[in-house]
Design a protein around this motif. Structure first.
Motif, PDB file in Angstrom:
ATOM      1  N   ALA A  20       0.819  -1.211   0.000  1.00 35.19           N
ATOM      2  CA  ALA A  20       0.000   0.000   0.000  1.00 35.19           C
ATOM      3  C   ALA A  20       0.855   1.265   0.000  1.00 35.19           C
ATOM      4  CB  ALA A  20      -0.934  -0.007   1.205  1.00 35.19           C
ATOM      5  N   ALA A  21       1.895   1.273   0.829  1.00 37.66           N
ATOM      6  CA  ALA A  21       2.717   2.487   0.948  1.00 37.66           C
ATOM      7  C   ALA A  21       3.711   2.622  -0.191  1.00 37.66           C
ATOM      8  CB  ALA A  21       3.451   2.481   2.286  1.00 37.66           C
ATOM      9  N   ALA A  22       4.244   1.508  -0.646  1.00 38.22           N
ATOM     10  CA  ALA A  22       5.233   1.524  -1.732  1.00 38.22           C
ATOM     11  C   ALA A  22       4.799   0.503  -2.779  1.00 38.22           C
ATOM     12  CB  ALA A  22       6.629   1.196  -1.207  1.00 38.22           C
ATOM     13  N   PRO A  23       3.935   0.911  -3.715  1.00 39.85           N
ATOM     14  CA  PRO A  23       3.393  -0.035  -4.698  1.00 39.85           C
ATOM     15  C   PRO A  23       4.465  -0.773  -5.478  1.00 39.85           C
ATOM     16  CG  PRO A  23       2.182   2.030  -4.760  1.00 39.85           C
ATOM     17  CD  PRO A  23       3.372   2.263  -3.874  1.00 39.85           C
ATOM     18  N   LYS A  24       4.172  -2.026  -5.768  1.00 42.92           N
ATOM     19  CA  LYS A  24       5.020  -2.844  -6.633  1.00 42.92           C
ATOM     20  C   LYS A  24       4.175  -3.226  -7.846  1.00 42.92           C
ATOM     21  CE  LYS A  24       8.126  -4.825  -3.161  1.00 42.92           C
ATOM     22  NZ  LYS A  24       7.554  -4.296  -1.907  1.00 42.92           N
ATOM     23  N   ILE A  25       4.427  -2.547  -8.951  1.00 48.55           N
ATOM     24  CA  ILE A  25       3.600  -2.730 -10.137  1.00 48.55           C
ATOM     25  C   ILE A  25       4.168  -3.864 -10.994  1.00 48.55           C
ATOM     26  CG2 ILE A  25       2.592  -1.618 -12.153  1.00 48.55           C
ATOM     27  CD1 ILE A  25       1.681  -0.546  -9.376  1.00 48.55           C
TER      28      ILE A  25
END
Length: 596
Positions: free
Chosen positions: A492-497
């Protein structure tokens, strides 16, 4: 510049087993007494002694200068514009560090983890023995472990520390590997059975009555970003709680000056290495996990050297008592080092924190190469050349590894989809984790290989993990959940796309929050909406298939089938789809529509 002789201070300074490195930042200023650094009566040391702390992090075995964007840093100019500078390469790093130490008899070199792992072929092919050898020549004093130190498991990490030949590959060139001259610190990594750290938790540097302790930790979340085999039998504890525990241990031993080496990091407000992180006040210019850690680490710790996020920053973050404290990181791949001055108070044995000053320095390539490093690289390249120089494909332009969706990520996903369909024609799509894409492919590559040629060594640099390509079945509803996990839950805080293969398209609306950032109604596969009840055959690497990187749903697939390793899949795809006369073009990276 001639090779600097090996320093002997590691043996002659009576160093204890304790902790690791320090970092950089741009500086608190407060005047010391006028005679602070003068000797008493001409023969005794003065009250205050400046100690140089040189630090770096996330080298990842990049002995040769990194190529493309991985080998550049951004510098902020006085007029507000920016320029890029080519940087990195251990031949240049050695020269810069050796020059920086000149005139500084009290000097420590420390690192913040991920010295090895995810390395280019020159080091990775030999289980990172070349990098440890280079770090010994750099006179590294201490480092924390990072998550990538566990890529091959705790037993292999112990071999890197203590020496010995590889259990399956044996001794390279008939020589026994001597191991690291410096201690790896792993205060928060415990053996599940003994409940004790698997390596030293701290280390103390000593010289002429000056004592500085180092405590080394890696991120508590390491099991979520390393293969299960790599962390089997290990427990990872909270970073701040562990540092606080060992700070008390050091203080009971009379060590009041303490630096924490933390393989966890933050996200500065600017991508320029020389950005003034404190321009709007302490803690204003940085976000991310390191901020909470720093705010919870005991005031007994005087500075934090960090890493993991590959960002460059020199910031102050208030400690629990509200006093600003240096938090630094030197980006990655040996492009920067941090030069920090710690002013040691001989009366109290502590750091005069208001006098700490720090800055990141660029490892420019306009200095002479260190001859001993040139010799090291040449020796290992001779062993690697027969494998590394083999052509595996051709590209028509740079295939960059930048952006929310990258051309390189898409190319890998396409390769894994193709490999999946060889194994099972029903394979519908492939998803690739962005952290597994370590570099792009450069069209005008170095050496005699010729423009547009992709060598095995370059492919290895892009995908060095030796993950397998795994096939699993998921329902359409589960597939949608996977896409939502990119921006929710652990991400949520650091998206991993995830990088999608051709045919999968959707909209990512960054103006929304949480899982809503993935617009469910926009998800299409080959133009058709995802059917929640249908079954889709999905190719991922084995790390994702185990639920890694915060994707628990990917760990619950069914009907597993294991294919070849991911680099083999990329090589087969390039070989089948490119030639010298018909090179493959970089994907357009237009499968995800991003709304900002």
């Amino acid at each position: 510049m001639p090779a600097a002789p090996r320093r002997t201070r590691r043996r002659t300074h009576g160093l204890l087993a304790a902790a690791a490195g320090l970092a950089t930042a741009a500086a608190l200023t407060a005047a010391l007494p006028a005679d602070a650094h003068e000797s008493d009566h001409g023969h005794r040391p003065g009250r205050y002694q400046d100690v140089q702390l040189l630090s770096f992090n996330d080298l990842h075995g990049n002995l040769e200068p990194p190529s493309g964007s991985s080998g550049r840093v951004t510098e902020l100019q006085p007029d507000g514009t920016t320029k890029t500078i080519d940087a990195g390469g251990v031949e240049y790093l050695a020269t810069h560090l050796r020059r920086a130490r000149e005139g500084h008899p009290y000097s420590i070199t420390a690192a913040g983890g991920d010295m090895v792992g995810a390395s280019p072929l020159l080091s990775g092919l030999f289980h990172d023995e070349p990098t440890v050898e280079a770090l010994n020549k750099l006179d590294l004093d201490v480092t924390s472990v990072g998550n990538h130190e566990f890529d091959e498991g705790a037993r292999e990490l112990a071999r890197l520390q203590n020496g010995g030949c590889h259990p399956t590959d044996g001794c390279y060139a008939g020589k026994r590997f001597k191991g690291a001259d410096f201690p790896y610190l792993a205060a928060n990594v415990l053996d599940e059975k003994t409940k004790k750290p698997i390596l030293k938790p701290y280390w103390v540097w000593r010289k002429d009555g000056v004592r500085i302790g180092f405590i080394g930790v890696t991120l508590e979340g390491t099991p979520g970003i390393v293969s299960a085999d790599g962390v089997k039998g290990l427990t990872f504890k909270d970073e701040a709680e562990t540092i606080n525990k060992y700070a008390k241990v050091l203080q009971r031993q009379g060590v009041q000056s303490i630096v924490a080496l933390i393989h966890e990091g933050g996200y500065p407000a600017s991508g320029s290495y020389n950005y003034d992180c404190d321009s709007a006040g302490a803690g204003s210019g940085i976000s991310g996990p390191i901020v909470d850690i720093a705010r919870n680490v005991t005031p007994a710790v005087d500075a934090l050297v960090t890493g993991h996020t590959h960002n460059a920053y020199v910031c102050t973050v208030p400690d629990p008592s509200g006093r600003p404290r240096m938090v630094t990181s030197a980006a990655s791949f040996g492009r920067l080092y941090t030069d920090t001055t710690l002013t040691y108070d001989r009366y109290t044995g502590d750091i005069a924190r208001t006098a700490v000053k720090s800055a990141n320095r660029v490892v420019t390539r306009d200095v002479p190469k260190a001859p001993d490093m040139t010799d090291l690289i040449a020796r290992w390249n001779t062993l690697a050349a027969p494998i590394g120089n083999r052509a595996i494909g051709y590209i028509s332009a740079d295939v960059n590894n930048t952006g929310t969706e990258s051309p390189m990520g898409d190319l890998i996903a396409d390769a894994q989809l193709a490999h999946g369909r060889e194994l099972d024609p029903r394979t519908s799509l492939a998803l690739m984790n962005p952290g597994g894409v370590r570099a792009g492919l450069t069209y005008a590559a170095k050496g005699a290989e010729g423009d547009g040629v992709v060598t095995y060594a370059e492919g290895f640099t892009v995908q060095p993990f030796a993950n397998t390509v795994n096939l699993q079945d998921f329902t359409g509803a589960e597939l949608v959940q996977v896409l939502k996990e990119q921006v929710s839950g652990a991400n949520a805080a650091a998206p991993k796309i995830l990088q999608p293969s051709a045919g999968l398209t959707y909209t990512l609306d960054l103006t929304q929050s949480g899982a809503d950032r993935v617009v469910t109604g926009s998800i299409r596969l080959n133009g058709a909406p995802i059917d929640p009840a249908a079954t889709y055959r999905v190719a991922t690497n084995s790390f994702l298939a185990g639920g890694g990187d915060g994707f628990p749903t990917l760990g619950r697939g069914t009907n597993d089938l294991v294919g070849a390793d991911d680099l083999t899949a990329l090589e087969k795809y390039l070989t089948a789809n490119s030639s010298a006369t018909n090179p493959i073009a970089p994907p357009k990276a237009d499968r995800i529509t991003v709304v900002r």
